[in-house]
Design a protein around this motif. Structure first.
Motif, short mmCIF file in Angstrom:
data_model
loop_
_atom_site.label_atom_id
_atom_site.label_comp_id
_atom_site.label_asym_id
_atom_site.label_seq_id
_atom_site.Cartn_x
_atom_site.Cartn_y
_atom_site.Cartn_z
N PRO A 18 13.67 8.19 -17.35
CA PRO A 18 14.38 9.42 -17.71
C PRO A 18 13.52 10.68 -17.68
N ALA A 19 12.19 10.56 -17.76
CA ALA A 19 11.34 11.75 -17.83
C ALA A 19 10.49 11.96 -16.60
N ALA A 20 10.47 11.01 -15.66
CA ALA A 20 9.56 11.16 -14.52
C ALA A 20 10.06 10.33 -13.35
N VAL A 21 9.63 10.74 -12.16
CA VAL A 21 9.85 9.98 -10.94
C VAL A 21 8.53 9.97 -10.18
N GLU A 22 8.23 8.81 -9.56
CA GLU A 22 6.95 8.66 -8.87
C GLU A 22 7.17 7.97 -7.54
N VAL A 23 6.55 8.51 -6.49
CA VAL A 23 6.57 7.91 -5.16
C VAL A 23 5.12 7.65 -4.77
N ARG A 24 4.80 6.37 -4.49
CA ARG A 24 3.41 6.01 -4.18
C ARG A 24 3.39 5.10 -2.96
N ASP A 25 2.47 5.37 -2.03
CA ASP A 25 2.31 4.50 -0.86
C ASP A 25 0.85 4.12 -0.72
N ASP A 26 0.58 3.20 0.21
CA ASP A 26 -0.80 2.73 0.41
C ASP A 26 -1.38 3.25 1.71
N GLY A 27 -0.84 4.38 2.20
CA GLY A 27 -1.33 4.95 3.46
C GLY A 27 -2.48 5.91 3.23
N ARG A 28 -2.67 6.78 4.21
CA ARG A 28 -3.79 7.72 4.15
C ARG A 28 -3.38 9.11 3.67
N GLY A 29 -2.08 9.33 3.42
CA GLY A 29 -1.63 10.65 2.97
C GLY A 29 -1.43 11.58 4.14
N PRO A 30 -0.92 12.79 3.88
CA PRO A 30 -0.70 13.77 4.94
C PRO A 30 -1.99 14.12 5.65
N ALA A 31 -2.09 13.84 6.93
CA ALA A 31 -3.32 14.07 7.68
C ALA A 31 -3.64 15.55 7.76
N GLY A 32 -4.90 15.89 7.42
CA GLY A 32 -5.35 17.27 7.58
C GLY A 32 -4.79 18.23 6.57
N GLU A 33 -4.12 17.76 5.51
CA GLU A 33 -3.55 18.65 4.53
C GLU A 33 -4.21 18.38 3.19
N SER A 34 -4.51 19.44 2.50
CA SER A 34 -5.02 19.31 1.14
C SER A 34 -3.87 18.99 0.22
N ALA A 35 -4.19 18.52 -0.96
CA ALA A 35 -3.16 18.18 -1.93
C ALA A 35 -2.31 19.40 -2.24
N GLY A 36 -1.05 19.21 -2.14
CA GLY A 36 -0.15 20.32 -2.47
C GLY A 36 0.22 21.18 -1.31
N ALA A 37 -0.36 20.94 -0.10
CA ALA A 37 -0.03 21.81 1.03
C ALA A 37 1.29 21.38 1.63
N GLY A 38 1.83 22.20 2.50
CA GLY A 38 3.07 21.87 3.18
C GLY A 38 4.26 22.57 2.56
#
Length: 384
Positions: free
Chosen positions: A321-341
């Motif tokens: 009820p208070a949070a949602v989380e999406v997690r994967d085991d990949g490498r993340g957005p290539a060439g992007e810093s956290a929060g970019a896009g």
């Protein structure tokens, strides 16, 4: 001597009405020129009579034209050139002086209009100097010119008219500032609406087109190996394209509704098409409408990143009820810093409306991409 500024939202016919009213209010004060006008009219010599009448009429016309010119510039938020203002005041004074043979000492009445015009046209210090000189002229000239009487009423009229014009000029300035502020508010509202539409279109099409691209690529690989499965994937591509078109139409027409349950169902299909093992909640908790929509956008953005960028093999979605989380085991957005896009920027904007916190980081263990949105509880503390 009173200026009228037309409201910015008036239609054209009303603007013409107020423009006419401004001319009328500027001209009605010329009634006070009747004193030199009558004096010139009763001159025994024809040339004096003609010169006096012509100078009074020319003075009145010049005053109205100058006043309307200055008022129009103020309405358009344009500055009044100081050099031109000085030249116009000198012209008014010269016209008044030229008429002395026909108007005699009554020409001093024109100083009332010169002082008022100075207050409206010139910077404060210069206008104050002009007003002081105009007020001092009647008593000084009565001592220097035989037959001219000290007109205390002219002095009083100069001071009163200057004070009144000062109030009118400040009112005109405030009205101009108010109009400018209203125009800026309207401009910002349009810019905000454009930004909202662009953000929604990006979020909607970014997800849909990513899934379309993955399914089309899969269909191409299966075309020879498994034609029946390839046909199924092509059918899904057609369906997704139609849904994307419907989403765009809905966004253009109004806000498009997004809910968590629908986005979880879409996430299952998109992850399966990308060959990513999905671990999704079996049930969805009861959520307020605004929170349900925010969580839906979060799932959409997290799954889009997993399919498009990460190269992940597994994606886990958790909801409470208070949070949602999406997690994967990949490498993340290539060439992007956290929060970019653009997608994450739009998500943060939506979260800010509910005072929610957006967390973008590496998954525990250093591998994978984590996106979490947490909504504060009623006491203002983050939960989850």
């Amino acid at each position: 001597m009173v200026g009228v500024t037309s409201p910015p939202d008036r239609v054209r016919p009303v603007n013409r009405h107020w423009r006419f009213t401004g001319w009328l209010l500027a001209a009605v004060w010329l009634f006070f020129l009747n004193i030199p006008f009558v004096t010139a009219l009763h001159q025994p010599e024809l040339w004096r009579r003609v010169l006096g009448l012509a100078s009074v009429i020319a003075f009145g016309v010049a005053y109205v034209l100058i006043f309307e010119w200055a008022r129009a510039r103020r309405q358009r938020h344009l500055p009044i050139p100081v050099g031109r203002a000085r030249a116009l005041l000198a012209l008014l004074l010269a016209i008044g002086l030229v008429g002395i043979p026909g108007t005699g000492g009554d020409w001093l009445t024109t100083l009332v209009f010169v002082a008022a015009a100075a207050v409206f046209l010139l910077p404060p210090v210069e206008s104050l100097v002009v007003v002081a000189l105009a007020a001092a002229t009647p008593p000084v000239t009565s001592r220097l010119v035989p037959g001219w009487e000290a007109e205390s009423t002219v002095v009083f009229a100069v001071l009163l008219a200057s004070f009144a014009m000062f109030g009118v000029s400040r009112l005109a300035q405030r009205n101009a500032e108010l109009q400018a502020a209203q125009q800026e508010i309207r401009r910002l509202a349009v810019a905000e609406e454009r930004a909202r539409t662009a953000r929604d279109l990006h979020d909607i099409l970014g997800h849909s087109l990513t899934v379309v691209a993955v399914k089309a690529e899969l269909a191409g690989r299966l075309l020879e190996l498994d034609p029946a499965r390839a046909a199924t994937e092509i059918a899904d591509v057609e369906r997704l394209a139609r849904e994307a078109l419907a989403d765009v139409r809905g966004t253009v027409g109004a806000y498009r509704g997004v809910d968590l349950a629908s986005e979880l169902a879409g996430a299952r299909s998109a992850l399966a098409a990308a060959g990513i093992v999905a671990e999704l909640p079996e049930t969805v908790p009861e959520l307020p409408t605004d929170r349900d929509e925010l969580f839906g956008w979060t799932v959409r953005e997290g799954v889009t990143n997993a399919v498009r960028h990460s190269g992940a093999r597994r994606c886990v979605i958790r909801v409470d009820p208070a949070a949602v989380e999406v997690r994967d085991d990949g490498r993340g957005p290539a060439g992007e810093s956290a929060g970019a896009g653009h997608g994450l920027v739009g998500l943060r904007e939506r979260a800010a409306r509910l005072d929610a916190t957006v967390t973008v980081a590496r998954a525990p263990g250093g591998r994978g991409f984590l996106l979490r949105v947490t909504v504060p509880d009623t006491n203002g503390r983050d939960r989850g």
